[in-house]
Design an enzyme around this catalytic site. Structure first.
Site, PDB file in Angstrom:
ATOM      1  N   GLU A 190      42.712  35.141  10.377  1.00 38.85           N
ATOM      2  CA  GLU A 190      41.605  35.882   9.951  1.00 38.85           C
ATOM      3  C   GLU A 190      40.208  35.064   9.652  1.00 38.85           C
ATOM      4  OE1 GLU A 190      41.068  40.233   7.869  1.00 38.85           O
ATOM      5  OE2 GLU A 190      40.765  38.601   6.225  1.00 38.85           O
TER       6      GLU A 190
ATOM      7  N   TYR B 116      33.115  39.312  12.068  1.00 36.64           N
ATOM      8  CA  TYR B 116      34.567  39.278  11.796  1.00 36.64           C
ATOM      9  C   TYR B 116      35.504  38.848  13.008  1.00 36.64           C
ATOM     10  CZ  TYR B 116      38.906  41.125  10.457  1.00 36.64           C
ATOM     11  OH  TYR B 116      40.360  41.308  10.178  1.00 36.64           O
TER      12      TYR B 116
END
Length: 388
Positions: free
Chosen positions: A197, A109
């Site tokens: 993101e 992530y």
């Protein structure tokens, strides 16, 4: 303003961030054509909506034949996708993104956002990437790595290495990650982003680091200088009333209650919603008409409120500092007459020209409920809903 995954990946590519090859499609046939252009034996069909959690909601399908590509696209296009990040009605799927399947060895992530406490852009990363990153953050916050970038220095090699080593990357992967991190930082700054993101950022079967997904949010206050990005805006993914409010310079957020609020000032609006709940009611919206409210803006605010079928009462709470209470009263009266209001309207005005405003309300001949203070207004609004 949010971008779709395929739009985010277009920007990623411009900034040297590797992504799987893919094409956007608006029909099942276009999806099949995209798969043929890509070649290979495995494809991923992804619903394009402004929400995360698509995989768990059935919005991401891994397929291994052209018939399956067509079936996956047919099952998504024209439908609404409901995830944990959407309202109950979900978001419309008008396009799908067809991309080459990737062999995934690891899911990571990575994101960038502004730390408002320090005024610095922060990288947030975790070796526990994938669909459950929110659960990781909630249950095992120690697995989250944070690196903040000082505006005077910009991103440095040490920042990239700290993140790469924290993610367990080795050898060529460290250099690949640095290229990705530097590209994301440049994109964030150039595009006036509020969020960038990548979830997941993967290590594929060849040991290479690739952005498998992408989400970009653009700061609304910067849109005047980001016209190329404004052209990517998909209003079908936005709340219709919030969009109309934005065009009228109103700050509006839809909620699930039945007492609509029209207030000037964000802090007062929050307090108004809190007091409504304190006395057993439920606010239907956040609506800040601003310090420079006009009769036209008040009328637009009432139109927004009346578009919500859940609303059973309206609470107007105005503190007149810059704005004059008599002008607000004229706006309320005018809107009530023009729109034929049939709902109970509770009005609390205080501040500049408040006595004149209250006199106008009393002499209007309309069935308006005048309140003396915020507590009185909230109680009367809750009581009005109970009587309906």
């Amino acid at each position: 303003m949010n971008l779709h995954e395929y739009q985010s990946k277009q920007l990623f590519s411009r900034y040297g961030i590797p992504v799987p090859s893919g094409f956007v499609a608006s029909t099942p046939q276009e999806a099949v054509d995209a798969a043929r252009r890509l070649g290979g034996a495995v494809w991923v069909v992804k619903a394009q909506v402004h929400a995360g959690g698509r995989g768990k909601a059935g919005g991401v399908k891994v397929v291994k034949s052209m018939d399956d590509v067509a079936a996956a696209a047919t099952g998504m296009l024209g439908q609404r996708l409901k995830t944990k990040q959407t309202a109950a009605e979900g978001l419309p799927i008008n396009q799908v993104y067809v991309e080459t399947g990737s062999k995934i060895d690891r899911e990571l992530y990575l994101s960038l956002l502004l730390n408002r406490d320090t005024g610095r852009v922060a990288f947030v990363a975790s070796a526990a990437g994938g669909m459950d990153i929110e659960e990781v953050a909630a249950k095992t916050p120690g697995k989250i790595i944070r690196v903040e970038i000082h505006p005077a220095t910009g991103i440095q090699g040490s920042h990239c290495r700290t993140l790469a080593f924290g993610l367990g990357l080795k050898g060529k992967q460290v250099a690949q990650f640095e290229q990705i991190a530097r590209g994301l930082f440049r994109l964030y700054m150039d595009c006036d982003a509020s969020l960038v993101e990548v979830n997941p950022l993967i290590v594929n079967g060849d040991g290479d680091v690739i952005a498998l997904d992408g989400k970009i949010g653009i700061e609304d206050n910067s849109l005047f200088r980001q016209q190329a990005l404004v052209e990517m805006r998909d209003t079908s993914q936005e709340d219709e009333m919030e969009r109309i409010a934005g065009e009228a310079d109103l700050n509006y957020v839809s909620l699930d209650g039945d007492i609509a609020c029209m207030v000037n000032g964000a802090g007062l609006a929050m307090a108004t919603m809190d007091v409504i709940q304190l006395y057993g009611g439920s606010p239907a919206n956040f609506l800040d008409v601003g310090g420079g409210a006009t009769r036209e803006r008040v009328t637009t605010a009432f139109k927004l409120i009346l578009n919500n079928p859940k609303v059973k009462a309206i609470l107007v709470n105005i503190f007149g500092g810059i704005v004059r209470c008599d002008m607000i009263a004229e706006g309320v009266i005018g809107a009530a007459r023009d729109l034929g209001l049939h709902l109970p309207v509770v009005v609390r005005i205080e501040g500049t020209n408040a006595p004149q405003g209250r006199k106008l309300l009393a002499q209007s001949g309309l069935d308006l409920i005048v309140a003396t203070d915020l507590t009185d207004a909230a109680r009367k609004a809750v009581a009005a809903v109970a009587r309906k």
